[in-house]
Design an enzyme around this catalytic site. Structure first.
Site, mmCIF file in Angstrom:
data_model
loop_
_atom_site.group_PDB
_atom_site.id
_atom_site.type_symbol
_atom_site.label_atom_id
_atom_site.label_comp_id
_atom_site.label_asym_id
_atom_site.label_seq_id
_atom_site.Cartn_x
_atom_site.Cartn_y
_atom_site.Cartn_z
ATOM 1 N N TYR A 68 6.061 8.869 34.098
ATOM 2 C CA TYR A 68 5.606 9.597 32.908
ATOM 3 C C TYR A 68 6.804 10.149 32.150
ATOM 4 O O TYR A 68 6.848 10.106 30.920
ATOM 5 C CB TYR A 68 4.661 10.741 33.316
ATOM 6 N N ASN B 107 -6.529 5.799 28.703
ATOM 7 C CA ASN B 107 -6.322 4.448 28.189
ATOM 8 C C ASN B 107 -7.662 3.710 28.139
ATOM 9 O O ASN B 107 -8.284 3.499 29.168
ATOM 10 C CB ASN B 107 -5.336 3.708 29.106
ATOM 11 N N CYS C 245 -1.768 0.762 32.384
ATOM 12 C CA CYS C 245 -1.575 2.158 32.778
ATOM 13 C C CYS C 245 -1.423 2.307 34.291
ATOM 14 O O CYS C 245 -0.868 3.301 34.756
ATOM 15 C CB CYS C 245 -2.718 3.027 32.264
ATOM 16 N N HIS C 246 -1.853 1.303 35.036
ATOM 17 C CA HIS C 246 -1.689 1.347 36.499
ATOM 18 C C HIS C 246 -0.220 1.250 36.906
ATOM 19 O O HIS C 246 0.123 1.562 38.038
ATOM 20 C CB HIS C 246 -2.502 0.225 37.167
ATOM 21 N N GLU D 15 0.425 -7.368 41.789
ATOM 22 C CA GLU D 15 1.468 -7.767 40.850
ATOM 23 C C GLU D 15 2.817 -7.929 41.542
ATOM 24 O O GLU D 15 3.599 -8.794 41.163
ATOM 25 C CB GLU D 15 1.591 -6.737 39.720
#
Length: 165
Positions: free
Chosen positions: A99, A127, A135-136, A162
């Site tokens: 963040y 989001n 956003c993950h 991912e």
């Protein structure tokens, strides 16, 4: 506007689009479902944008890493949140950003201090286009997994998925 559902490996998603762009992707059981839209009043159906989104999600869950710019995205939100979402789209597959790093990027982008890690957290948490606007991929300053409207278990699974591809 039209909506449809998509069965993902992590649960059903609701996809919402108008004739020009994708407006939302939400897990059916997530926080902030539907954002400002009354999904109960929006017809179910198909459209070119919803078809494109389904194909994008198929590619994503097949480890093909589709480009975000393949889809016309139009999250309906504030200019600040628009900027946050634009930064999120630059985080590569399998990588994360804090963040605080997003706050620093906003400051660079605007040439003056913009927002705070807390304000960025609010934007990320709301989001409206989950998974596609990633956003993950946002984590706490100490590397901790913090907040995800779809649940931390899904966030862990998306990041693990991912990182192995």
């Amino acid at each position: 506007m039209l909506q449809t559902t998509y069965s993902s490996p992590l649960g059903k998603l609701i996809l919402l689009a108008n004739t020009d762009a994708l407006l939302g992707v939400w897990y059916v059981d997530q926080a902030y479902l539907g954002a400002k839209y009354d999904l109960a009043k929006i017809d179910h159906g198909g459209s070119p944008i919803l078809t494109q989104t389904t194909e994008w999600l198929d590619d994503y869950f097949s480890s093909r890493q589709p480009a975000i710019n393949r889809l016309p995205l139009a999250p309906q939100t504030t200019p600040f949140r628009q900027q946050v979402y634009q930064i999120l789209t630059t985080i590569p597959y399998g990588e994360t950003m804090t963040y605080q790093q997003i706050t620093e990027r906003l400051t660079q982008l605007n040439h003056h201090p913009t927002g705070s890690a807390r304000a960025v957290g609010g934007a990320v948490g709301h989001n409206p286009i989950s998974i596609i606007i990633p956003c993950h991929r946002v984590i706490g300053k100490n590397g901790s997994l913090t907040g995800y409207a779809g649940g931390l278990n899904r966030k862990r699974k998306l990041l693990a998925f991912e990182q192995q591809n």
